[in-house]
Design an enzyme around this catalytic site. Sequence first.
Site, PDB file in Angstrom:
ATOM      1  N   ARG A   1     -12.200  -9.258  44.470  1.00  0.00           N
ATOM      2  CA  ARG A   1     -12.180  -9.902  43.154  1.00  0.00           C
ATOM      3  C   ARG A   1     -13.394 -10.798  42.933  1.00  0.00           C
ATOM      4  O   ARG A   1     -13.633 -11.227  41.808  1.00  0.00           O
ATOM      5  CB  ARG A   1     -10.912 -10.750  42.998  1.00  0.00           C
TER       6      ARG A   1
ATOM      7  N   ASN B   1      -5.485 -21.167  40.379  1.00  0.00           N
ATOM      8  CA  ASN B   1      -6.385 -20.269  39.635  1.00  0.00           C
ATOM      9  C   ASN B   1      -6.362 -20.706  38.183  1.00  0.00           C
ATOM     10  O   ASN B   1      -5.294 -21.071  37.676  1.00  0.00           O
ATOM     11  CB  ASN B   1      -5.885 -18.820  39.672  1.00  0.00           C
ATOM     12  N   GLY B   2      -7.492 -20.593  37.507  1.00  0.00           N
ATOM     13  CA  GLY B   2      -7.518 -20.931  36.085  1.00  0.00           C
ATOM     14  C   GLY B   2      -8.354 -22.170  35.836  1.00  0.00           C
ATOM     15  O   GLY B   2      -9.121 -22.602  36.702  1.00  0.00           O
TER      16      GLY B   2
ATOM     17  N   LYS C   1     -24.737  -1.896  34.619  1.00  0.00           N
ATOM     18  CA  LYS C   1     -24.534  -1.544  36.038  1.00  0.00           C
ATOM     19  C   LYS C   1     -25.752  -1.974  36.857  1.00  0.00           C
ATOM     20  O   LYS C   1     -25.615  -2.540  37.936  1.00  0.00           O
ATOM     21  CB  LYS C   1     -24.334  -0.031  36.232  1.00  0.00           C
TER      22      LYS C   1
ATOM     23  N   LYS D   1     -14.051  -9.543  39.933  1.00  0.00           N
ATOM     24  CA  LYS D   1     -13.476  -8.280  39.472  1.00  0.00           C
ATOM     25  C   LYS D   1     -12.596  -8.490  38.255  1.00  0.00           C
ATOM     26  O   LYS D   1     -12.616  -7.709  37.312  1.00  0.00           O
ATOM     27  CB  LYS D   1     -12.660  -7.653  40.614  1.00  0.00           C
TER      28      LYS D   1
ATOM     29  N   GLU E   1     -24.142   0.586  29.102  1.00  0.00           N
ATOM     30  CA  GLU E   1     -23.351   0.567  30.336  1.00  0.00           C
ATOM     31  C   GLU E   1     -24.265   0.766  31.554  1.00  0.00           C
ATOM     32  O   GLU E   1     -24.106   0.090  32.577  1.00  0.00           O
ATOM     33  CB  GLU E   1     -22.263   1.652  30.254  1.00  0.00           C
TER      34      GLU E   1
ATOM     35  N   TRP F   1     -13.632 -18.981  43.138  1.00  0.00           N
ATOM     36  CA  TRP F   1     -14.813 -18.549  42.381  1.00  0.00           C
ATOM     37  C   TRP F   1     -15.181 -19.756  41.529  1.00  0.00           C
ATOM     38  O   TRP F   1     -14.430 -20.130  40.629  1.00  0.00           O
ATOM     39  CB  TRP F   1     -14.445 -17.340  41.528  1.00  0.00           C
TER      40      TRP F   1
ATOM     41  N   GLU G   1     -25.854  -5.783  37.178  1.00  0.00           N
ATOM     42  CA  GLU G   1     -24.760  -6.332  37.985  1.00  0.00           C
ATOM     43  C   GLU G   1     -25.006  -6.222  39.476  1.00  0.00           C
ATOM     44  O   GLU G   1     -24.773  -7.164  40.207  1.00  0.00           O
ATOM     45  CB  GLU G   1     -23.470  -5.534  37.707  1.00  0.00           C
TER      46      GLU G   1
ATOM     47  N   CYS H   1     -10.826 -16.352  41.322  1.00  0.00           N
ATOM     48  CA  CYS H   1      -9.998 -16.998  42.355  1.00  0.00           C
ATOM     49  C   CYS H   1      -8.768 -16.153  42.683  1.00  0.00           C
ATOM     50  O   CYS H   1      -8.268 -15.417  41.837  1.00  0.00           O
ATOM     51  CB  CYS H   1      -9.519 -18.340  41.846  1.00  0.00           C
TER      52      CYS H   1
ATOM     53  N   HIS I   1     -39.326  -1.140  16.675  1.00  0.00           N
ATOM     54  CA  HIS I   1     -39.105  -2.382  15.919  1.00  0.00           C
ATOM     55  C   HIS I   1     -39.222  -3.617  16.809  1.00  0.00           C
ATOM     56  O   HIS I   1     -38.740  -4.684  16.446  1.00  0.00           O
ATOM     57  CB  HIS I   1     -37.728  -2.345  15.242  1.00  0.00           C
TER      58      HIS I   1
HETATM   59  O1  M6R Z   1     -10.678  -5.712  33.586  1.00  0.00           O
HETATM   60  P1  M6R Z   1     -11.487  -5.562  32.326  1.00  0.00           P
HETATM   61  O2  M6R Z   1     -11.837  -4.160  32.034  1.00  0.00           O
HETATM   62  O3  M6R Z   1     -10.858  -6.263  31.158  1.00  0.00           O
HETATM   63  O4  M6R Z   1     -12.835  -6.344  32.647  1.00  0.00           O
HETATM   64  C1  M6R Z   1     -13.812  -6.541  31.669  1.00  0.00           C
HETATM   65  C2  M6R Z   1     -15.136  -6.894  32.301  1.00  0.00           C
HETATM   66  O5  M6R Z   1     -15.040  -8.104  32.993  1.00  0.00           O
HETATM   67  C3  M6R Z   1     -15.624  -5.804  33.268  1.00  0.00           C
HETATM   68  O6  M6R Z   1     -15.688  -4.565  32.654  1.00  0.00           O
HETATM   69  C4  M6R Z   1     -17.010  -6.160  33.833  1.00  0.00           C
HETATM   70  O7  M6R Z   1     -17.971  -6.097  32.832  1.00  0.00           O
HETATM   71  C5  M6R Z   1     -17.317  -5.225  34.999  1.00  0.00           C
HETATM   72  N1  M6R Z   1     -17.760  -5.980  36.121  1.00  0.00           N
HETATM   73  C6  M6R Z   1     -18.322  -4.205  34.698  1.00  0.00           C
HETATM   74  O8  M6R Z   1     -18.737  -3.462  35.786  1.00  0.00           O
END
Ligand code: M6R
Length: 609
Positions: A27, A99-100, A486, A604, A482, A74, A489, A2, A505
């Site tokens: 975001r 927000n929150g 990606k 974000k 990672e 959000w 996501e 948000c 395994h």
């Molecule tokens: O802002 P931060 O690095 O603390 O965020 C952590 C995760 O939310 C962030 O890395 C998330 O996994 C990304 N969308 C990855 O691409």
Amino acid sequence: MCGIVGAIAQRNVAKILLEGLSRLEYRGYDSSGVAINNETGVRAHRAVGKVQALRDKFDAVPLDGKQGIAHTRWATHGKPTEANAHPHFSGDDLALVHNGIIENHAPLRRELKEKGYEFKSETDTEVIVHLIHDALKSEPDFLQAVKNTLKRLEGAFAIAVTLNHENERMIAARKGSPLVVGVGIEENFVASDQLALLHVTDQFIFLEEGDVVEVTRDGVTIFDAQDTVQDRPVHVFNHNVDATDKGEYRHYMMKEIYEQPKVIAACLEGRISETKVLTSCFGVDSSFLKDIENVHIVACGTSYHAGMVAKYWIEDLAGLPCSVEVASEYRYRKVAVPKNTLFLTLSQSGETADTLAALRMAKELGYLTSLAICNVPSSTLVRESALTLLTNAGAEIGVASTKAFTTQLTALLITSIAIASEKGALSAEKEAELVTSMRSLPAHIDEALKQDAAIKKVSDRFANKHNALFLGRGPMFPIALEGSLKLKEISYIHAEAYPAGELKHGPLALVDEDMPIITLVPHNNMLDKLKSNLQEVAARGGELYVFADKDTDLHNEDGVIFTEVPKVDEILEPIVHTIPLQLLSYHVAVVKGTDVDQPRNLAKSVTVE
Ligand code: M6R
């Protein structure tokens, strides 16, 4: 997550608020809304989907006024519907954005219903606005009524509230969610992120936990958690003209991938000499480095993967035990803290709720000190940590973290070498060798980016895939994790990562001609072992996508699609191998036509638990 924008000015604020919301789009959100005060009352538009849908409503029915609040939502409590979108109202007069998460919303809702309040949404937020309305019955002062209400809320919040007939002030507050005040000339603003206000000001006050602020056209009055008026410093934003502009690129993610040589160089600048890591980069007093006997790294998502790579570096170079944990787990368990342990957090945004909670908990546990490796200098994490090493990646707008990750790795390598050197575990010659390698990093990243066209071709083969397996060994395993994150996501393909030796395994059962296996091949003593793992896959008809340097003697052949990665010193391999995986997930997402910069359901900056 948000986003909040609020404005009080001498001019119509509708455009300011809408532009602010557009700047918060990166975001992640699913609906938006604006409420504007004018002589006729407080009126609002809300819309599901993109901010453009809200703009369309303003085009059809304009709302003008010199004071207003706005929000991108959000969804947490209740679906992304217009009824659940903020601002929420109590009566026609009082509007609020939030927000929150309000954790005690259920009993508060019951109490308010008994008093006759009707709820129009499923959100936790709506309880706050009704509580303020209720408080105004016994406390006619708007500011005091808000303050009284906040005492009843449990959980995390940043809010902005506007009341009809109070056209000279709005009230905002923060506890657990970020909020900044934007200072203008005869106009003032609030926002959850300073980027939302860069079109109107570059002067910001960062509110602290528990702050309540009364915002008028002429000034702001800040009350701290003890209700004492505070004079907080105004910070001038350091404009980076590139930050919010896609330039020649179709997506922010691609722009940010291509910025990596430049930002890695910025991350190294001033932190290394010809032969050494400059320990002054941690602050004037770097004596803590000598005292470290253990390292605990805590982070989330991509940042957590960066931490996992650092474990290999710290244990290898400094010979110190290092544990890495996701913040959402760490914060809810009893942690044993060995003597002289460094608490190291990693975060792009510096506002991730779980990481902040972990830091606050760690401060009570007797760590040697806390160090934040972070990309946002004004963030809560930076302000609350004893020491900071900024990654200097510049604003990252794409939800999928790219340049933030590789600069985190760069900063972690600097930190690992600094610890090793100060602990006497590294000879001067070895340190000079490592520093020389690091200086070549931007050029190697540039080289890796040259495979873009080749990787784009490979990505076509992924369009119809539903699953993928990523394999790595040693510090390349977190890079495989990672890479799989990606791909998940932004292309919505289910992907998992395994240390290559684990394949037999269990996961080998999944391997058939429909399962792409993406393998990161290091050029070290694990090479032959990894080649054997590849044989296990080939024997079962799996399609192998191999990323390796050309001296590994791997190449295109039946069932093997080879992509060349520049040959670099072993220590740099995890950073350089990240690049092709970023490009692969980007191109697969483009082929699949997903929303690359704002993937579904994601935000974000994850400012709620
Ligand atoms: O802002 P931060 O690095 O603390 O965020 C952590 C995760 O939310 C962030 O890395 C998330 O996994 C990304 N969308 C990855 O691409």
